[in-house]
Design a protein around this motif. Sequence first.
Motif, mmCIF file in Angstrom:
data_model
loop_
_atom_site.group_PDB
_atom_site.id
_atom_site.type_symbol
_atom_site.label_atom_id
_atom_site.label_comp_id
_atom_site.label_asym_id
_atom_site.label_seq_id
_atom_site.Cartn_x
_atom_site.Cartn_y
_atom_site.Cartn_z
ATOM 1 N N GLU A 27 0.820 -1.213 0.000
ATOM 2 C CA GLU A 27 0.000 0.000 0.000
ATOM 3 C C GLU A 27 0.854 1.262 0.000
ATOM 4 O OE1 GLU A 27 -4.211 -1.055 2.028
ATOM 5 O OE2 GLU A 27 -2.519 -1.021 3.432
ATOM 6 N N TYR A 28 2.059 1.165 0.556
ATOM 7 C CA TYR A 28 3.004 2.275 0.521
ATOM 8 C C TYR A 28 4.387 1.728 0.180
ATOM 9 C CZ TYR A 28 -0.470 5.084 3.029
ATOM 10 O OH TYR A 28 -1.614 5.752 3.392
ATOM 11 N N THR A 29 5.174 2.530 -0.520
ATOM 12 C CA THR A 29 6.557 2.178 -0.759
ATOM 13 C C THR A 29 7.408 3.430 -0.621
ATOM 14 O OG1 THR A 29 8.058 0.975 -2.238
ATOM 15 C CG2 THR A 29 6.579 2.562 -3.273
ATOM 16 N N VAL A 30 8.683 3.236 -0.337
ATOM 17 C CA VAL A 30 9.628 4.352 -0.304
ATOM 18 C C VAL A 30 10.699 4.105 -1.358
ATOM 19 C CG1 VAL A 30 9.270 5.035 2.085
ATOM 20 C CG2 VAL A 30 10.884 3.204 1.575
ATOM 21 N N VAL A 31 11.009 5.140 -2.119
ATOM 22 C CA VAL A 31 12.008 5.044 -3.182
ATOM 23 C C VAL A 31 12.793 6.345 -3.238
ATOM 24 C CG1 VAL A 31 10.721 3.410 -4.628
ATOM 25 C CG2 VAL A 31 10.320 5.860 -4.885
ATOM 26 N N PRO A 32 14.002 6.315 -3.792
ATOM 27 C CA PRO A 32 14.705 7.571 -4.045
ATOM 28 C C PRO A 32 13.834 8.491 -4.907
ATOM 29 C CG PRO A 32 16.189 5.718 -4.307
ATOM 30 C CD PRO A 32 14.810 5.130 -4.149
ATOM 31 N N ALA A 33 13.845 9.762 -4.602
ATOM 32 C CA ALA A 33 12.978 10.708 -5.302
ATOM 33 C C ALA A 33 13.191 10.666 -6.809
ATOM 34 C CB ALA A 33 13.203 12.121 -4.774
ATOM 35 N N ARG A 34 14.438 10.431 -7.257
ATOM 36 C CA ARG A 34 14.726 10.421 -8.688
ATOM 37 C C ARG A 34 14.052 9.254 -9.400
ATOM 38 N NH1 ARG A 34 18.741 6.729 -10.020
ATOM 39 N NH2 ARG A 34 19.152 7.833 -11.971
ATOM 40 N N GLN A 35 13.570 8.266 -8.653
ATOM 41 C CA GLN A 35 12.915 7.113 -9.258
ATOM 42 C C GLN A 35 11.392 7.242 -9.258
ATOM 43 O OE1 GLN A 35 16.525 4.396 -7.647
ATOM 44 N NE2 GLN A 35 14.595 3.297 -7.904
ATOM 45 N N THR A 36 10.921 8.459 -9.053
ATOM 46 C CA THR A 36 9.513 8.785 -9.285
ATOM 47 C C THR A 36 9.460 9.880 -10.342
ATOM 48 O OG1 THR A 36 9.475 10.457 -7.523
ATOM 49 C CG2 THR A 36 8.843 8.207 -6.935
ATOM 50 N N VAL A 37 8.481 9.797 -11.203
ATOM 51 C CA VAL A 37 8.352 10.733 -12.323
ATOM 52 C C VAL A 37 6.931 11.277 -12.327
ATOM 53 C CG1 VAL A 37 8.715 11.078 -14.797
ATOM 54 C CG2 VAL A 37 9.943 9.241 -13.601
ATOM 55 N N LEU A 38 6.792 12.584 -12.465
ATOM 56 C CA LEU A 38 5.473 13.198 -12.456
ATOM 57 C C LEU A 38 4.617 12.649 -13.593
ATOM 58 C CD1 LEU A 38 6.347 16.934 -11.680
ATOM 59 C CD2 LEU A 38 5.636 15.139 -10.090
ATOM 60 N N LEU A 39 3.433 12.165 -13.231
ATOM 61 C CA LEU A 39 2.540 11.556 -14.212
ATOM 62 C C LEU A 39 1.579 12.565 -14.814
ATOM 63 C CD1 LEU A 39 1.672 8.856 -15.503
ATOM 64 C CD2 LEU A 39 0.203 8.470 -13.511
ATOM 65 N N GLY A 40 1.327 13.636 -14.114
ATOM 66 C CA GLY A 40 0.362 14.600 -14.621
ATOM 67 C C GLY A 40 -1.055 14.208 -14.244
ATOM 68 N N ALA A 41 -2.003 15.041 -14.601
ATOM 69 C CA ALA A 41 -3.380 14.836 -14.178
ATOM 70 C C ALA A 41 -4.164 13.882 -15.071
ATOM 71 C CB ALA A 41 -4.101 16.191 -14.131
ATOM 72 N N GLU A 42 -3.794 13.772 -16.339
ATOM 73 C CA GLU A 42 -4.611 13.030 -17.290
ATOM 74 C C GLU A 42 -4.308 11.532 -17.377
ATOM 75 O OE1 GLU A 42 -7.260 14.122 -18.836
ATOM 76 O OE2 GLU A 42 -7.001 16.054 -17.816
ATOM 77 N N PRO A 43 -3.030 11.112 -17.503
ATOM 78 C CA PRO A 43 -2.757 9.677 -17.667
ATOM 79 C C PRO A 43 -3.246 8.872 -16.461
ATOM 80 C CG PRO A 43 -0.836 10.981 -18.246
ATOM 81 C CD PRO A 43 -1.806 11.914 -17.592
ATOM 82 N N SER A 44 -3.725 7.667 -16.724
ATOM 83 C CA SER A 44 -4.252 6.825 -15.652
ATOM 84 C C SER A 44 -3.129 6.203 -14.845
ATOM 85 C CB SER A 44 -5.131 5.718 -16.240
ATOM 86 O OG SER A 44 -4.330 4.787 -16.959
ATOM 87 N N PHE A 45 -3.452 5.793 -13.619
ATOM 88 C CA PHE A 45 -2.478 5.074 -12.805
ATOM 89 C C PHE A 45 -2.126 3.725 -13.443
ATOM 90 C CE2 PHE A 45 -3.872 7.595 -8.902
ATOM 91 C CZ PHE A 45 -2.670 8.292 -8.819
#
Length: 337
Positions: free
Chosen positions: A99-117
């Motif tokens: 339900e939760y994970t922790v990762v280095p910030a550089r390994q997350t990328v902004l998805l924006g409002a439109e694309p689905s999860f």
Amino acid sequence: MRAISYRRTGGPDVLELTDRPVPEPGPGEVRVRVAFSGVNPTDWKSRTNNEPGPDGQIPNQDGSGTVDAVGQGVDPVLIGERVWIWEAAWQRAWGTAAEYTVVPARQTVLLGAEPSFQLGAALGIPFLTAHRCLTVAESLPDRIGPGTLNGRTVLVQGGAGAVGNAAIQLARWADATVITTVSSPEKAQLAAAAGADHVVDYRQQDVVTEVRKVAPQGVDAIVEVSAAVNAGTDAQVIGMHGAVAMYADDGGAEVTIPVRMQMGPNARWQFVLVYTEPAWAKEIGVEDVNAAVLDGAIRVGREAGLPLHVFPLEQTAQAHQAVQDGAVGKVLVDVTA
């Protein structure tokens, strides 16, 4: 929180639904409330072959969700942002099957409002692999974007798979001519839906003949899912300064290449594994894949040639088995269900 983990190697049966404390992000990390977790072949292979640490291993590299906490040194403006995650579990105990994970910030990328999860969780390994395959040739650009492959021809061996689908979508976004091979009429429909210009059923047609009809001088890049089987064909259709990018393994198979035939075009035979590719190439891949997403060029679902197979978190073992059994499309775990 609910999390899937395993404490020993083995089949899908070693995956257990556990209750763990919600993790806190360390310096340079973010915590993500996971929506979907993506399952790749490397996830079940890692579960089978790599011993977990003393606290167990939460599997799955890819995912999507919402940042809900940040560690020291990370801008809190990220809290509340929708993101996609790549390489969460590479040499780390925290994957995305939780339900939760922790990762280095550089390994997350902004998805924006439109694309689905769902789309976000399908990106990671398949699309970064495809990007690397499309940029390793000396005659090809380092970056993928509109027009960068204009006038180039790409052959995608196995266009109905997750990486094959990603390669087709990225190559078409870059304006390449895309030829792909498949093994059935149903898979041909999927490859065409992904955007392939020419689809060859290798069980019914001669691949070399059909490819040469489209590209008499040979193709510029080959995205190869089964090099041990297709090496002879690839050698006959690779063009001047082209590259055969091999990203999958047929269970320890070996590749035989006709040396003299490949010397003429100065062909490159390149092995591709996202986890260990050069850091600069991976960074470019992440940027380009995200640009394609924001440009609306990446799609998921049967209408995009990538059927989705969605399992609830407690059925992560079945999700792993589906990938291991060769499910056609993309297997996802719905963490919120």
